[in-house]
Scaffold this active site. Structure first.
Site, mmCIF file in Angstrom:
data_model
loop_
_atom_site.group_PDB
_atom_site.id
_atom_site.type_symbol
_atom_site.label_atom_id
_atom_site.label_comp_id
_atom_site.label_asym_id
_atom_site.label_seq_id
_atom_site.Cartn_x
_atom_site.Cartn_y
_atom_site.Cartn_z
ATOM 1 N N HIS A 143 0.954 5.343 1.351
ATOM 2 C CA HIS A 143 0.184 6.168 1.909
ATOM 3 C C HIS A 143 -0.055 7.674 1.345
ATOM 4 O O HIS A 143 1.132 8.029 0.938
ATOM 5 C CB HIS A 143 0.972 6.469 3.254
ATOM 6 C CG HIS A 143 1.089 5.137 4.390
ATOM 7 N ND1 HIS A 143 0.019 5.194 5.378
ATOM 8 C CD2 HIS A 143 1.593 4.296 4.453
ATOM 9 C CE1 HIS A 143 0.388 4.114 6.003
ATOM 10 N NE2 HIS A 143 1.248 3.475 5.315
ATOM 11 N N HIS B 173 0.790 -1.258 -0.143
ATOM 12 C CA HIS B 173 0.043 -0.114 -0.032
ATOM 13 C C HIS B 173 0.702 1.164 0.031
ATOM 14 O O HIS B 173 2.002 1.436 0.515
ATOM 15 C CB HIS B 173 -0.923 0.034 1.226
ATOM 16 C CG HIS B 173 -0.211 -0.330 2.586
ATOM 17 N ND1 HIS B 173 0.104 -1.374 2.955
ATOM 18 C CD2 HIS B 173 0.129 0.820 3.749
ATOM 19 C CE1 HIS B 173 0.754 -1.455 4.227
ATOM 20 N NE2 HIS B 173 0.608 0.003 4.621
HETATM 21 P P1 AMP Z 1 1.910 0.351 7.273
HETATM 22 O O1 AMP Z 1 2.144 0.576 8.751
HETATM 23 O O2 AMP Z 1 2.646 1.117 6.331
HETATM 24 O O3 AMP Z 1 1.587 -1.083 7.141
HETATM 25 O O4 AMP Z 1 0.384 0.938 7.322
HETATM 26 C C1 AMP Z 1 -0.864 0.178 7.748
HETATM 27 C C2 AMP Z 1 -2.042 1.171 7.725
HETATM 28 O O5 AMP Z 1 -3.206 0.664 7.787
HETATM 29 C C3 AMP Z 1 -1.853 2.058 9.054
HETATM 30 O O6 AMP Z 1 -1.679 3.264 9.004
HETATM 31 C C4 AMP Z 1 -3.213 1.684 9.601
HETATM 32 O O7 AMP Z 1 -3.883 2.953 10.328
HETATM 33 C C5 AMP Z 1 -4.146 1.391 8.429
HETATM 34 N N1 AMP Z 1 -5.169 0.370 8.768
HETATM 35 C C6 AMP Z 1 -5.016 -0.791 9.415
HETATM 36 N N2 AMP Z 1 -6.364 -1.055 9.370
HETATM 37 C C7 AMP Z 1 -7.102 -0.439 8.781
HETATM 38 C C8 AMP Z 1 -8.798 -0.453 8.482
HETATM 39 N N3 AMP Z 1 -9.461 -1.635 8.940
HETATM 40 N N4 AMP Z 1 -8.975 0.470 7.893
HETATM 41 C C9 AMP Z 1 -7.999 1.525 7.399
HETATM 42 N N5 AMP Z 1 -7.152 1.560 7.693
HETATM 43 C C10 AMP Z 1 -6.491 0.531 8.258
#
Ligand code: AMP
Ligand code: ZN
Length: 140
Positions: free
Chosen positions: A101, A99
Protein backbone atom coordinates in the site's frame (compact mmCIF):
# COMPACT_ATOMS: atom_id res chain seq x y z
CA UNK A 1 -4.56 -18.04 -9.39
CA UNK A 2 -8.09 -18.25 -10.72
CA UNK A 3 -10.01 -17.02 -7.68
CA UNK A 4 -7.64 -14.15 -6.84
CA UNK A 5 -9.04 -10.63 -7.31
CA UNK A 6 -5.63 -9.16 -8.10
CA UNK A 7 -4.81 -11.88 -10.66
CA UNK A 8 -8.14 -11.01 -12.29
CA UNK A 9 -7.18 -7.32 -12.33
CA UNK A 10 -3.84 -8.25 -13.97
CA UNK A 11 -5.68 -10.35 -16.55
CA UNK A 12 -8.09 -7.47 -17.24
CA UNK A 13 -11.06 -9.58 -16.12
CA UNK A 14 -12.18 -7.00 -13.56
CA UNK A 15 -11.70 -3.25 -13.89
CA UNK A 16 -9.06 -1.18 -12.15
CA UNK A 17 -7.58 2.28 -12.48
CA UNK A 18 -3.94 1.65 -13.37
CA UNK A 19 -1.19 4.14 -12.65
CA UNK A 20 1.88 2.10 -13.71
CA UNK A 21 2.52 -1.17 -15.48
CA UNK A 22 5.52 -3.03 -16.85
CA UNK A 23 6.30 -6.70 -17.56
CA UNK A 24 6.60 -7.61 -13.90
CA UNK A 25 4.49 -5.27 -11.81
CA UNK A 26 1.25 -3.33 -11.75
CA UNK A 27 0.25 -0.28 -9.70
CA UNK A 28 -3.39 0.77 -9.43
CA UNK A 29 -5.57 2.87 -7.18
CA UNK A 30 -6.97 1.05 -4.15
CA UNK A 31 -10.75 0.98 -4.42
CA UNK A 32 -11.08 2.13 -0.80
CA UNK A 33 -8.91 5.31 -1.18
CA UNK A 34 -8.15 5.37 2.55
CA UNK A 35 -6.26 8.56 1.75
CA UNK A 36 -6.33 10.49 -1.54
CA UNK A 37 -4.09 8.69 -4.04
CA UNK A 38 -3.97 5.39 -2.07
CA UNK A 39 -2.21 3.02 -4.48
CA UNK A 40 -1.41 -0.69 -4.52
CA UNK A 41 1.77 -2.07 -6.09
CA UNK A 42 1.72 -5.78 -6.93
CA UNK A 43 3.88 -8.35 -8.68
CA UNK A 44 2.22 -9.90 -11.73
CA UNK A 45 2.99 -13.39 -10.49
CA UNK A 46 0.82 -14.66 -7.67
CA UNK A 47 2.60 -14.90 -4.31
CA UNK A 48 0.47 -14.91 -1.20
CA UNK A 49 2.58 -12.93 1.24
CA UNK A 50 6.12 -11.89 2.16
CA UNK A 51 6.93 -15.41 3.36
CA UNK A 52 6.27 -16.72 -0.16
CA UNK A 53 7.89 -13.86 -2.07
CA UNK A 54 11.03 -14.81 -4.07
CA UNK A 55 13.94 -12.40 -3.57
CA UNK A 56 14.06 -11.47 -7.24
CA UNK A 57 10.36 -10.58 -7.28
CA UNK A 58 10.81 -8.47 -4.14
CA UNK A 59 13.79 -6.69 -5.70
CA UNK A 60 11.90 -5.87 -8.89
CA UNK A 61 8.82 -4.73 -6.99
CA UNK A 62 10.66 -2.47 -4.56
CA UNK A 63 12.85 -1.03 -7.32
CA UNK A 64 9.74 0.56 -8.84
CA UNK A 65 8.44 2.02 -5.59
CA UNK A 66 10.47 5.28 -5.47
CA UNK A 67 9.32 6.39 -8.92
CA UNK A 68 5.68 5.52 -8.23
CA UNK A 69 5.82 7.26 -4.83
CA UNK A 70 7.41 10.32 -6.45
CA UNK A 71 4.72 10.40 -9.14
CA UNK A 72 2.05 10.28 -6.41
CA UNK A 73 3.83 13.08 -4.58
CA UNK A 74 3.88 15.21 -7.74
CA UNK A 75 0.23 14.49 -8.49
CA UNK A 76 -1.39 14.75 -5.06
CA UNK A 77 1.13 16.94 -3.20
CA UNK A 78 0.86 15.08 0.11
CA UNK A 79 2.98 16.10 3.08
CA UNK A 80 4.10 12.49 3.64
CA UNK A 81 3.56 8.91 2.48
CA UNK A 82 3.33 5.57 4.28
CA UNK A 83 4.29 2.26 2.71
CA UNK A 84 2.43 -0.62 4.27
CA UNK A 85 2.25 -4.37 3.70
CA UNK A 86 -0.05 -6.72 5.61
CA UNK A 87 0.89 -10.41 5.83
CA UNK A 88 -1.70 -12.83 7.19
CA UNK A 89 -5.19 -12.21 8.54
CA UNK A 90 -3.93 -11.27 12.00
CA UNK A 91 -1.89 -8.50 10.35
CA UNK A 92 -4.92 -7.20 8.43
CA UNK A 93 -4.36 -8.92 5.08
CA UNK A 94 -7.62 -9.38 3.18
CA UNK A 95 -6.37 -10.03 -0.37
CA UNK A 96 -3.89 -12.88 -0.47
CA UNK A 97 -1.81 -11.71 -3.42
CA UNK A 98 1.27 -9.84 -2.17
CA UNK A 99 0.85 -6.06 -2.34
CA UNK A 100 2.27 -2.85 -1.02
CA UNK A 101 0.00 0.00 0.00
CA UNK A 102 1.29 3.47 -0.86
CA UNK A 103 -0.66 5.87 1.31
CA UNK A 104 -0.09 9.58 0.67
CA UNK A 105 -0.52 11.49 3.93
CA UNK A 106 -1.93 14.95 4.41
CA UNK A 107 -2.70 16.87 7.56
CA UNK A 108 -5.82 14.74 8.01
CA UNK A 109 -6.71 12.90 11.19
CA UNK A 110 -8.69 9.72 11.63
CA UNK A 111 -8.37 8.29 8.11
CA UNK A 112 -5.40 6.07 8.75
CA UNK A 113 -3.45 5.32 11.90
CA UNK A 114 -0.06 3.70 12.26
CA UNK A 115 0.61 4.37 15.91
CA UNK A 116 1.38 1.68 18.43
CA UNK A 117 2.07 1.60 22.12
CA UNK A 118 5.41 0.72 23.60
CA UNK A 119 4.96 -2.64 25.31
CA UNK A 120 8.30 -2.64 27.12
CA UNK A 121 9.44 0.41 29.02
CA UNK A 122 12.69 -1.31 30.03
CA UNK A 123 14.12 -3.39 27.19
CA UNK A 124 15.22 -6.92 28.10
CA UNK A 125 18.53 -6.79 26.19
CA UNK A 126 19.72 -10.23 27.30
CA UNK A 127 16.44 -11.79 26.15
CA UNK A 128 16.65 -9.91 22.84
CA UNK A 129 20.24 -11.09 22.28
CA UNK A 130 19.08 -14.73 22.65
CA UNK A 131 16.39 -14.13 20.02
CA UNK A 132 18.94 -12.39 17.77
CA UNK A 133 21.07 -15.55 17.82
CA UNK A 134 18.05 -17.64 16.78
CA UNK A 135 17.18 -15.22 13.96
CA UNK A 136 20.81 -15.19 12.77
CA UNK A 137 20.87 -19.01 12.84
CA UNK A 138 17.68 -19.13 10.80
CA UNK A 139 19.18 -16.73 8.25
CA UNK A 140 22.41 -18.70 7.81
P1 AMP B 1 -5.05 -5.79 2.54
O1 AMP B 1 -6.16 -5.64 3.56
O2 AMP B 1 -3.72 -5.28 2.97
O3 AMP B 1 -5.00 -7.21 2.03
O4 AMP B 1 -5.45 -4.83 1.35
C1 AMP B 1 -6.32 -5.21 0.31
C2 AMP B 1 -6.76 -3.96 -0.36
O5 AMP B 1 -7.30 -4.29 -1.61
C3 AMP B 1 -7.84 -3.17 0.40
O6 AMP B 1 -7.33 -1.89 0.76
C4 AMP B 1 -8.98 -3.09 -0.61
O7 AMP B 1 -9.63 -1.84 -0.59
C5 AMP B 1 -8.27 -3.34 -1.93
N1 AMP B 1 -9.11 -3.88 -2.98
C6 AMP B 1 -9.92 -4.97 -2.89
N2 AMP B 1 -10.53 -5.18 -4.08
C7 AMP B 1 -10.08 -4.21 -4.92
C8 AMP B 1 -10.35 -3.90 -6.29
N3 AMP B 1 -11.18 -4.61 -7.04
N4 AMP B 1 -9.72 -2.83 -6.83
C9 AMP B 1 -8.87 -2.09 -6.08
N5 AMP B 1 -8.57 -2.34 -4.80
C10 AMP B 1 -9.17 -3.38 -4.22
ZN1 ZN C 1 -3.20 -13.38 -7.41
Amino acid sequence: MTDCIFCKIIAGEIPSVKVYEDNDILAFFDISQVTKGHTLVIPKHHHENVFELPEGVAATLFAAVPKIATALQTTFEPTGLNILNNNGESAGQSVFHYHLHLLPRYEETGLYGSLWNEAQATPDLEGLKKYALKVAHSLS
